[in-house]
Design a protein around this motif. Structure first.
Motif, PDB file in Angstrom:
ATOM      1  N   ASP A  43       8.455 -60.405  28.750  1.00  0.00           N
ATOM      2  CA  ASP A  43       7.918 -60.875  27.466  1.00  0.00           C
ATOM      3  C   ASP A  43       6.866 -59.912  26.920  1.00  0.00           C
ATOM      4  O   ASP A  43       6.695 -59.781  25.706  1.00  0.00           O
ATOM      5  N   ILE A  44       6.145 -59.254  27.822  1.00  0.00           N
ATOM      6  CA  ILE A  44       5.042 -58.377  27.437  1.00  0.00           C
ATOM      7  C   ILE A  44       5.537 -57.010  26.960  1.00  0.00           C
ATOM      8  O   ILE A  44       4.877 -56.348  26.153  1.00  0.00           O
ATOM      9  N   LEU A  45       6.697 -56.597  27.415  1.00  0.00           N
ATOM     10  CA  LEU A  45       7.205 -55.253  27.114  1.00  0.00           C
ATOM     11  C   LEU A  45       7.199 -54.905  25.618  1.00  0.00           C
ATOM     12  O   LEU A  45       6.814 -53.788  25.255  1.00  0.00           O
ATOM     13  N   PRO A  46       7.586 -55.818  24.718  1.00  0.00           N
ATOM     14  CA  PRO A  46       7.558 -55.470  23.285  1.00  0.00           C
ATOM     15  C   PRO A  46       6.164 -55.176  22.743  1.00  0.00           C
ATOM     16  O   PRO A  46       6.030 -54.609  21.652  1.00  0.00           O
ATOM     17  N   PHE A  47       5.126 -55.556  23.493  1.00  0.00           N
ATOM     18  CA  PHE A  47       3.754 -55.314  23.024  1.00  0.00           C
ATOM     19  C   PHE A  47       3.305 -53.881  23.289  1.00  0.00           C
ATOM     20  O   PHE A  47       2.231 -53.466  22.838  1.00  0.00           O
ATOM     21  N   PHE A  48       4.107 -53.125  24.044  1.00  0.00           N
ATOM     22  CA  PHE A  48       3.797 -51.723  24.301  1.00  0.00           C
ATOM     23  C   PHE A  48       4.036 -50.922  23.022  1.00  0.00           C
ATOM     24  O   PHE A  48       5.142 -50.928  22.490  1.00  0.00           O
ATOM     25  N   GLY A  49       3.015 -50.227  22.550  1.00  0.00           N
ATOM     26  CA  GLY A  49       3.183 -49.369  21.377  1.00  0.00           C
ATOM     27  C   GLY A  49       2.391 -49.816  20.169  1.00  0.00           C
ATOM     28  O   GLY A  49       1.535 -49.082  19.688  1.00  0.00           O
ATOM     29  N   PRO A  50       2.667 -51.026  19.630  1.00  0.00           N
ATOM     30  CA  PRO A  50       1.897 -51.471  18.460  1.00  0.00           C
ATOM     31  C   PRO A  50       0.415 -51.625  18.794  1.00  0.00           C
ATOM     32  O   PRO A  50       0.029 -51.730  19.956  1.00  0.00           O
ATOM     33  N   SER A  51      -0.421 -51.664  17.770  1.00  0.00           N
ATOM     34  CA  SER A  51      -1.858 -51.834  17.994  1.00  0.00           C
ATOM     35  C   SER A  51      -2.141 -53.230  18.551  1.00  0.00           C
ATOM     36  O   SER A  51      -1.367 -54.170  18.355  1.00  0.00           O
ATOM     37  N   LEU A  52      -3.275 -53.357  19.235  1.00  0.00           N
ATOM     38  CA  LEU A  52      -3.685 -54.671  19.747  1.00  0.00           C
ATOM     39  C   LEU A  52      -3.856 -55.659  18.602  1.00  0.00           C
ATOM     40  O   LEU A  52      -3.543 -56.841  18.743  1.00  0.00           O
ATOM     41  N   THR A  53      -4.352 -55.178  17.491  1.00  0.00           N
ATOM     42  CA  THR A  53      -4.575 -56.051  16.337  1.00  0.00           C
ATOM     43  C   THR A  53      -3.269 -56.686  15.879  1.00  0.00           C
ATOM     44  O   THR A  53      -3.178 -57.911  15.719  1.00  0.00           O
ATOM     45  N   SER A  54      -2.235 -55.873  15.683  1.00  0.00           N
ATOM     46  CA  SER A  54      -0.960 -56.436  15.215  1.00  0.00           C
ATOM     47  C   SER A  54      -0.348 -57.348  16.270  1.00  0.00           C
ATOM     48  O   SER A  54       0.222 -58.391  15.940  1.00  0.00           O
ATOM     49  N   THR A  55      -0.500 -56.980  17.544  1.00  0.00           N
ATOM     50  CA  THR A  55       0.078 -57.806  18.610  1.00  0.00           C
ATOM     51  C   THR A  55      -0.601 -59.166  18.718  1.00  0.00           C
ATOM     52  O   THR A  55       0.055 -60.215  18.681  1.00  0.00           O
ATOM     53  N   PHE A  56      -1.926 -59.162  18.833  1.00  0.00           N
ATOM     54  CA  PHE A  56      -2.622 -60.429  19.070  1.00  0.00           C
ATOM     55  C   PHE A  56      -2.681 -61.313  17.825  1.00  0.00           C
ATOM     56  O   PHE A  56      -2.652 -62.543  17.935  1.00  0.00           O
ATOM     57  N   TYR A  57      -2.738 -60.714  16.644  1.00  0.00           N
ATOM     58  CA  TYR A  57      -2.660 -61.543  15.435  1.00  0.00           C
ATOM     59  C   TYR A  57      -1.277 -62.163  15.314  1.00  0.00           C
ATOM     60  O   TYR A  57      -1.126 -63.256  14.758  1.00  0.00           O
ATOM     61  N   GLY A  58      -0.270 -61.468  15.832  1.00  0.00           N
ATOM     62  CA  GLY A  58       1.071 -62.031  15.842  1.00  0.00           C
ATOM     63  C   GLY A  58       1.213 -63.205  16.797  1.00  0.00           C
ATOM     64  O   GLY A  58       2.018 -64.104  16.586  1.00  0.00           O
ATOM     65  N   ILE A  59       0.404 -63.200  17.862  1.00  0.00           N
ATOM     66  CA  ILE A  59       0.456 -64.273  18.858  1.00  0.00           C
ATOM     67  C   ILE A  59      -0.386 -65.471  18.421  1.00  0.00           C
ATOM     68  O   ILE A  59       0.059 -66.621  18.492  1.00  0.00           O
ATOM     69  N   ASN A  60      -1.609 -65.175  17.979  1.00  0.00           N
ATOM     70  CA  ASN A  60      -2.525 -66.259  17.602  1.00  0.00           C
ATOM     71  C   ASN A  60      -3.589 -65.710  16.658  1.00  0.00           C
ATOM     72  O   ASN A  60      -4.575 -65.119  17.104  1.00  0.00           O
TER      73      ASN A  60
END
Length: 216
Positions: A43-60
């Motif tokens: 599940d975490i693999l797609p989070f490799f590459g994009p910025s933390l901001t885009s990843t975590f705002y996408g989650i919550n």
């Protein structure tokens, strides 16, 4: 006639330095605090590459900044024990620098931790330009960071190659009008990277030496 390559831009994580376990560990630690048992490594693999901001705002969106702080604290605390350099990277970068090529790092990572990786792996002295998350309004795959690096290096896109391990590196290079090289050691698998049609696939970083000399 094709333009001679004078300038090489590199992604950092997964391209120059092996931060894979650190990234997995930092995401797992953070997500387990907020969503216990809900996220696997897959599940975490797609989070490799994009910025933390885009990843975590996408989650919550409401908890994103808080989660970024948790991630970063864990990441810094375990950085030096988990980060290594990929084979032939240091030797290749050193040789490129000594041969007069212009070198830059273009990362979606935040400056402080990104510079920790360069220092740990002894790569810092070889790069003329360093562009991180805070230096741009739009991160890769938008080409803003690449254009900024090229301008600072007094170069041109048609003389440059973007080297990376993720789709956003390849797309940013294409959008900027540069050559692109994907690395075969990408954690997402080389077939994934080939689907974005980079100009070159590197089996090892030293393959770049033949490419810039026009042997490939």
């Amino acid at each position: 006639m094709s333009n001679k390559i004078t300038t090489l831009l590199f992604d950092l994580d997964g391209t120059l330095v092996d931060t894979n376990e650190l990234i997995f560990s930092s995401f797992q630690h953070t997500l387990d605090l907020y969503y216990p048992g809900q996220y696997t490594r897959e599940d975490i693999l797609p989070f490799f590459g994009p910025s933390l901001t885009s990843t975590f705002y996408g989650i919550n969106g409401e908890k994103a900044e808080e989660m970024i702080e948790v991630y970063q604290a864990h990441n810094k605390a375990h950085h030096d024990e988990l980060v290594t350099i990929f084979p032939t990277v240091l030797e290749t970068i050193k040789q490129l620098k000594e041969s007069g090529y212009k070198l830059g790092v273009v990362t979606t990572k935040r400056t402080e931790v990104a510079k920790m990786g360069l220092e740990l792996t002894k790569l810092t002295p070889y790069f003329d330009v360093f562009i991180a998350f805070e230096d741009v309004e739009k991160t890769k795959p938008d080409p803003e960071a690449l254009f900024k690096a090229i301008e600072m290096l007094d170069s041109r896109p048609e003389e440059a190659i973007m080297v990376g391990d993720n789709f956003h590196d390849i797309l940013a290079g294409k959008y900027a009008g540069m050559k692109t090289a994907g690395v075969s050691w990408t954690i997402k698998g080389v077939d994934y990277l080939k689907s974005y049609e980079p100009d070159y696939i590197l089996e090892t970083m030293s393959d770049l030496l033949d490419i810039v000399e026009g042997k490939r």
